[in-house]
Scaffold this motif. Structure first.
Motif, PDB file in Angstrom:
ATOM      1  N   ARG A 117       0.851  -1.183   0.000  1.00  0.00           N
ATOM      2  CA  ARG A 117       0.000   0.000   0.000  1.00  0.00           C
ATOM      3  C   ARG A 117       0.894   1.242   0.000  1.00  0.00           C
ATOM      4  NH1 ARG A 117      -1.955  -2.489   4.360  1.00  0.00           N
ATOM      5  NH2 ARG A 117      -1.527  -0.640   5.646  1.00  0.00           N
ATOM      6  N   ILE A 118       0.746   2.048  -1.035  1.00  0.00           N
ATOM      7  CA  ILE A 118       1.607   3.226  -1.207  1.00  0.00           C
ATOM      8  C   ILE A 118       0.754   4.412  -1.652  1.00  0.00           C
ATOM      9  CG2 ILE A 118       3.413   4.205  -2.700  1.00  0.00           C
ATOM     10  CD1 ILE A 118       4.813   1.565  -2.622  1.00  0.00           C
ATOM     11  N   HIS A 127      -2.960  13.069   2.585  1.00  0.00           N
ATOM     12  CA  HIS A 127      -3.139  11.629   2.790  1.00  0.00           C
ATOM     13  C   HIS A 127      -1.784  11.005   3.100  1.00  0.00           C
ATOM     14  CE1 HIS A 127      -5.069   7.704   2.556  1.00  0.00           C
ATOM     15  NE2 HIS A 127      -3.924   7.283   2.035  1.00  0.00           N
ATOM     16  N   VAL A 128      -1.730  10.252   4.184  1.00  0.00           N
ATOM     17  CA  VAL A 128      -0.538   9.509   4.579  1.00  0.00           C
ATOM     18  C   VAL A 128      -0.914   8.041   4.689  1.00  0.00           C
ATOM     19  CG1 VAL A 128       1.230   9.162   6.355  1.00  0.00           C
ATOM     20  CG2 VAL A 128       0.409  11.472   5.834  1.00  0.00           C
ATOM     21  N   GLU A 129      -0.107   7.186   4.114  1.00  0.00           N
ATOM     22  CA  GLU A 129      -0.365   5.745   4.119  1.00  0.00           C
ATOM     23  C   GLU A 129       0.796   5.019   4.798  1.00  0.00           C
ATOM     24  OE1 GLU A 129      -2.856   2.569   3.495  1.00  0.00           O
ATOM     25  OE2 GLU A 129      -3.268   4.668   2.975  1.00  0.00           O
ATOM     26  N   GLN A 130       0.452   4.105   5.699  1.00  0.00           N
ATOM     27  CA  GLN A 130       1.486   3.281   6.328  1.00  0.00           C
ATOM     28  C   GLN A 130       1.214   1.817   6.040  1.00  0.00           C
ATOM     29  OE1 GLN A 130       2.002   3.678  10.575  1.00  0.00           O
ATOM     30  NE2 GLN A 130       3.500   2.019  10.665  1.00  0.00           N
ATOM     31  N   ASP A 131       2.225   1.135   5.539  1.00  0.00           N
ATOM     32  CA  ASP A 131       2.160  -0.309   5.322  1.00  0.00           C
ATOM     33  C   ASP A 131       3.407  -0.903   5.968  1.00  0.00           C
ATOM     34  OD1 ASP A 131       1.923  -2.913   4.514  1.00  0.00           O
ATOM     35  OD2 ASP A 131       1.742  -2.484   2.377  1.00  0.00           O
ATOM     36  N   THR A 158       6.672  -0.896   7.643  1.00  0.00           N
ATOM     37  CA  THR A 158       7.729   0.110   7.794  1.00  0.00           C
ATOM     38  C   THR A 158       7.785   1.074   6.609  1.00  0.00           C
ATOM     39  OG1 THR A 158       9.332  -1.426   6.818  1.00  0.00           O
ATOM     40  CG2 THR A 158       9.171  -1.380   9.225  1.00  0.00           C
ATOM     41  N   ILE A 159       6.828   0.979   5.697  1.00  0.00           N
ATOM     42  CA  ILE A 159       6.789   1.883   4.542  1.00  0.00           C
ATOM     43  C   ILE A 159       5.716   2.944   4.777  1.00  0.00           C
ATOM     44  CG2 ILE A 159       6.353   2.068   2.063  1.00  0.00           C
ATOM     45  CD1 ILE A 159       7.494  -0.724   1.738  1.00  0.00           C
ATOM     46  N   ILE A 160       6.136   4.207   4.778  1.00  0.00           N
ATOM     47  CA  ILE A 160       5.255   5.337   5.084  1.00  0.00           C
ATOM     48  C   ILE A 160       5.326   6.328   3.925  1.00  0.00           C
ATOM     49  CG2 ILE A 160       4.780   7.197   6.713  1.00  0.00           C
ATOM     50  CD1 ILE A 160       6.786   5.251   8.538  1.00  0.00           C
ATOM     51  N   THR A 161       4.201   6.600   3.303  1.00  0.00           N
ATOM     52  CA  THR A 161       4.201   7.462   2.126  1.00  0.00           C
ATOM     53  C   THR A 161       3.112   8.530   2.200  1.00  0.00           C
ATOM     54  OG1 THR A 161       2.899   5.740   1.021  1.00  0.00           O
ATOM     55  CG2 THR A 161       5.241   5.800   0.522  1.00  0.00           C
ATOM     56  N   GLY A 162       3.387   9.671   1.569  1.00  0.00           N
ATOM     57  CA  GLY A 162       2.434  10.767   1.517  1.00  0.00           C
ATOM     58  C   GLY A 162       2.095  11.110   0.081  1.00  0.00           C
ATOM     59  N   GLN A 163       0.915  11.647  -0.137  1.00  0.00           N
ATOM     60  CA  GLN A 163       0.382  11.821  -1.486  1.00  0.00           C
ATOM     61  C   GLN A 163       0.922  13.025  -2.241  1.00  0.00           C
ATOM     62  OE1 GLN A 163      -3.888  11.510  -1.651  1.00  0.00           O
ATOM     63  NE2 GLN A 163      -4.059  12.702  -3.535  1.00  0.00           N
ATOM     64  N   ASN A 164       1.099  14.143  -1.591  1.00  0.00           N
ATOM     65  CA  ASN A 164       1.319  15.414  -2.290  1.00  0.00           C
ATOM     66  C   ASN A 164       2.026  16.409  -1.373  1.00  0.00           C
ATOM     67  OD1 ASN A 164      -0.777  16.009  -0.490  1.00  0.00           O
ATOM     68  ND2 ASN A 164      -2.332  15.598  -2.043  1.00  0.00           N
ATOM     69  N   PRO A 165       2.275  17.632  -1.842  1.00  0.00           N
ATOM     70  CA  PRO A 165       3.028  18.583  -1.019  1.00  0.00           C
ATOM     71  C   PRO A 165       2.471  18.810   0.383  1.00  0.00           C
ATOM     72  CG  PRO A 165       2.949  19.376  -3.262  1.00  0.00           C
ATOM     73  CD  PRO A 165       2.058  18.169  -3.223  1.00  0.00           C
ATOM     74  N   GLY A 195       4.753  17.264   5.655  1.00  0.00           N
ATOM     75  CA  GLY A 195       4.919  17.363   7.104  1.00  0.00           C
ATOM     76  C   GLY A 195       4.245  16.212   7.836  1.00  0.00           C
ATOM     77  N   PRO A 196       2.971  15.910   7.538  1.00  0.00           N
ATOM     78  CA  PRO A 196       2.301  14.784   8.191  1.00  0.00           C
ATOM     79  C   PRO A 196       3.007  13.446   7.970  1.00  0.00           C
ATOM     80  CG  PRO A 196       0.663  16.228   7.210  1.00  0.00           C
ATOM     81  CD  PRO A 196       2.008  16.728   6.753  1.00  0.00           C
ATOM     82  N   THR A 197       3.591  13.247   6.775  1.00  0.00           N
ATOM     83  CA  THR A 197       4.324  12.010   6.515  1.00  0.00           C
ATOM     84  C   THR A 197       5.556  11.920   7.405  1.00  0.00           C
ATOM     85  OG1 THR A 197       3.573  12.020   4.207  1.00  0.00           O
ATOM     86  CG2 THR A 197       5.461  10.633   4.720  1.00  0.00           C
ATOM     87  N   ALA A 198       6.260  13.035   7.540  1.00  0.00           N
ATOM     88  CA  ALA A 198       7.440  13.061   8.415  1.00  0.00           C
ATOM     89  C   ALA A 198       7.050  12.792   9.865  1.00  0.00           C
ATOM     90  CB  ALA A 198       8.151  14.407   8.289  1.00  0.00           C
TER      91      ALA A 198
END
Length: 228
Positions: free
Chosen positions: A155-156, A198-202, A204-211, A215-218
């Motif tokens: 999931r990314i 949007h932030v997705e965690q699968d 140990t993989i953590i990804t964010g959608q857009n600019p 910050g939320p992804t970090a």
């Protein structure tokens, strides 16, 4: 002290246009200061080393974030930004997590960089968090030559086809990132409304959608690290 590796693009050219690309500044500065303010040590790296290109659009008034302004007065960070390490000089064992900043550049270089692929797979195999925002998720494509199934079922989140259309870049990039990740088996997750967080965690993989997700992804990465 936790050590974060931040990887930036070295690529500055789009297709079918004279417009330049590079790092989307807020997708670097927003996470950087989240990590710094959390007390982490940060190392910057890029495929070519040295000064990464910056997408001029990210410097425009409507795209300036508080962290961008902070960066302008941060001589220490500006020096580090101008002298990033080459990916070939990086030993993943020295870091606790890796973060890939966005901008369209990663679609051209990080997506096929063999050192990038090695770094991702090494972090994954060691159970260390791997994070990316927006087009930074193109870095995951670099794992293909090491593990063809790396993305299968993962999931990314990434900059979506709809968002690419709305920013008028579809004809200026070599492929649509959402489609490319799906072709490798990834399950793409995104916000219902374009350009919202949007932030997705699968695992140990953590990804964010857009600019606005940078910050939320970090912060999610910090949360994961603090609980490890």
């Amino acid at each position: 002290m936790k050590n974060i590796l931040m990887i930036l693009t070295s690529h500055s050219k789009l297709e079918n246009t004279d417009t330049k690309t590079g790092v989307w500044l807020g997708e670097f500065t927003d996470p950087y200061y989240e990590f710094k303010d959390a007390g982490y040590s940060i190392t910057l790296a890029s495929p070519h080393g040295g000064q990464p290109p910056v997408d001029e659009m990210s410097k425009m008034t409507e795209n300036i974030t508080a962290s961008n302004k902070r960066f302008q007065d941060d001589e220490e960070l500006k020096t580090a930004f101008s002298s990033t390490k080459k990916l070939s000089e990086i030993d993943p064992k020295d870091y606790d997590a890796v973060f890939f900043a966005g901008g369209h550049g990663p679609m051209f270089d990080l997506a096929k960089d063999p050192e990038c692929g090695k770094i991702i797979v090494s972090f994954f195999n060691d159970g260390k968090p791997i994070s990316a925002v927006c087009h930074g998720s193109a870095a995951f494509l670099s794992t293909e030559n090491i593990d063809k199934n790396f993305l299968n079922g993962r999931r990314i989140s990434c900059f979506t086809n709809t968002e690419e259309t709305l920013v008028l870049k579809r004809g200026k990039v070599p492929y649509l990132l959402e489609d490319a990740l799906k072709e490798k088996g990834a399950e793409i997750k995104s916000a219902l409304v374009p350009f919202t967080t949007h932030v997705e965690q699968d695992g140990t993989i953590i990804t964010g959608q857009n600019p606005v997700s940078a910050g939320p992804t970090a912060r999610k990465l910090i949360e994961v690290l603090d609980n490890m």
